[in-house]
Motif scaffolding. Structure first.
Motif, PDB file in Angstrom:
ATOM      1  N   ARG A 151      40.117  39.203  45.612  1.00  0.00           N
ATOM      2  CA  ARG A 151      40.937  39.974  46.563  1.00  0.00           C
ATOM      3  C   ARG A 151      42.051  39.094  47.140  1.00  0.00           C
ATOM      4  O   ARG A 151      43.209  39.530  47.262  1.00  0.00           O
ATOM      5  CB  ARG A 151      40.047  40.523  47.682  1.00  0.00           C
ATOM      6  N   ASP A 152      41.713  37.866  47.484  1.00  0.00           N
ATOM      7  CA  ASP A 152      42.728  36.963  48.031  1.00  0.00           C
ATOM      8  C   ASP A 152      43.800  36.637  46.991  1.00  0.00           C
ATOM      9  O   ASP A 152      44.981  36.519  47.323  1.00  0.00           O
ATOM     10  CB  ASP A 152      42.085  35.670  48.526  1.00  0.00           C
TER      11      ASP A 152
ATOM     12  N   ALA B  25      39.709  46.092  46.353  1.00  0.00           N
ATOM     13  CA  ALA B  25      41.132  46.431  46.314  1.00  0.00           C
ATOM     14  C   ALA B  25      41.302  47.947  46.273  1.00  0.00           C
ATOM     15  O   ALA B  25      40.639  48.627  45.489  1.00  0.00           O
ATOM     16  CB  ALA B  25      41.790  45.796  45.099  1.00  0.00           C
TER      17      ALA B  25
ATOM     18  N   CYS C 267      36.252  44.260  43.860  1.00  0.00           N
ATOM     19  CA  CYS C 267      36.407  43.271  44.932  1.00  0.00           C
ATOM     20  C   CYS C 267      36.987  43.903  46.193  1.00  0.00           C
ATOM     21  O   CYS C 267      37.345  43.193  47.141  1.00  0.00           O
ATOM     22  CB  CYS C 267      37.293  42.111  44.467  1.00  0.00           C
TER      23      CYS C 267
ATOM     24  N   LEU D 122      39.484  44.979  39.847  1.00  0.00           N
ATOM     25  CA  LEU D 122      40.064  44.793  41.173  1.00  0.00           C
ATOM     26  C   LEU D 122      39.359  45.654  42.222  1.00  0.00           C
ATOM     27  O   LEU D 122      39.167  45.234  43.358  1.00  0.00           O
ATOM     28  CB  LEU D 122      41.559  45.103  41.157  1.00  0.00           C
TER      29      LEU D 122
ATOM     30  N   CYS E 216      44.830  38.642  44.648  1.00  0.00           N
ATOM     31  CA  CYS E 216      45.686  39.831  44.593  1.00  0.00           C
ATOM     32  C   CYS E 216      46.674  39.844  45.761  1.00  0.00           C
ATOM     33  O   CYS E 216      47.859  40.163  45.580  1.00  0.00           O
ATOM     34  CB  CYS E 216      44.837  41.098  44.632  1.00  0.00           C
ATOM     35  N   GLU E 217      46.188  39.502  46.948  1.00  0.00           N
ATOM     36  CA  GLU E 217      47.072  39.485  48.120  1.00  0.00           C
ATOM     37  C   GLU E 217      48.131  38.398  47.988  1.00  0.00           C
ATOM     38  O   GLU E 217      49.266  38.572  48.439  1.00  0.00           O
ATOM     39  CB  GLU E 217      46.248  39.281  49.394  1.00  0.00           C
TER      40      GLU E 217
END
Length: 218
Positions: free
Chosen positions: A84-85, A49, A47, A44, A87-88
């Motif tokens: 990343r997207d 995070a 990317c 993570l 995770c969001e």
């Protein structure tokens, strides 16, 4: 030999299952980041995070309970440019959604939202994209795929500006989707997804409202 037929009601069936002499206690399948996904934090952070986002993702894996392997697999399979997207998106999902989540549903929401951002003629900040486009939760609908179908069928509603698009969506919904009267609505079960509303061309006030949100996110 005499055959015995035992008829159980739902209540007695539950008692029979729970009271068996050989019943085993089943413990929840808890997620332990260090033991179950030692690769997670490093992947993570590659990317972009930060520690706060990593902690939010670990929290969602814990909330997924026995479904955490499905969510973890999506985090492992995602491309670096979309991780990343993902995770969001995960950090915004309610607990029941991560319990229900499957890889295909997660990736449809993720990739269709990213495609929608690339197609619009106006710029979206990361914060607006994460909160108002990428977020897969609307109201009380189940976690199901609906973005691709809405995009394919109603892509002509996308205009040059956000305001023009909103007006086109409002006009189409007013002319094509019927709001149900209270007497016509069922009190049982989930609300309709945006795709359900599109298929049936009707819904409660809340379901039609959710359909408009889903269509604008698409």
């Amino acid at each position: 030999m005499r055959a015995t037929i035992l008829i159980l009601t739902p209540a007695t069936a539950i008692c029979a299952l729970a009271g068996g002499a050989e019943r085993k206690e089943m413990k929840p399948l808890d997620f332990d980041a260090d033991k179950d996904a030692p690769w997670l934090a490093e992947r993570l952070k590659k990317c972009g995070a930060d520690d706060k986002l990593v902690a939010a993702v670990v929290k969602k894996l814990k909330e997924a309970r026995g479904n955490w392997p499905e969510v973890a697999a999506a985090l492992k399979d995602a491309r670096v440019d979309e991780l990343r997207d993902l995770c969001e998106m995960l950090r915004r999902l309610p607990p029941l959604y991560v319990i229900e989540a499957t890889g295909p549903v997660l990736f449809e929401h993720l990739r269709e939202a990213r495609a929608a951002r690339a197609l619009v003629g106006w710029k979206l900040s990361d914060a607006d994209f994460y909160d108002h486009v990428l977020d897969a939760h609307i109201l009380y609908e189940p976690f199901r795929p609906w973005r691709r179908a809405l995009r394919v069928r109603l892509d002509g509603l996308r205009k040059e500006s956000a305001l023009e698009t909103a007006r086109a969506v409002d006009k189409w919904v007013a002319g094509n989707v019927r709001k149900l009267e209270r007497a016509e609505m069922s009190r049982y079960g989930w609300w309709k997804t945006p795709l359900d509303v599109l298929r049936t061309r009707c819904g409660s006030r809340g379901e039609v409202f959710g359909f408009c949100i889903g269509l604008l996110r698409t």
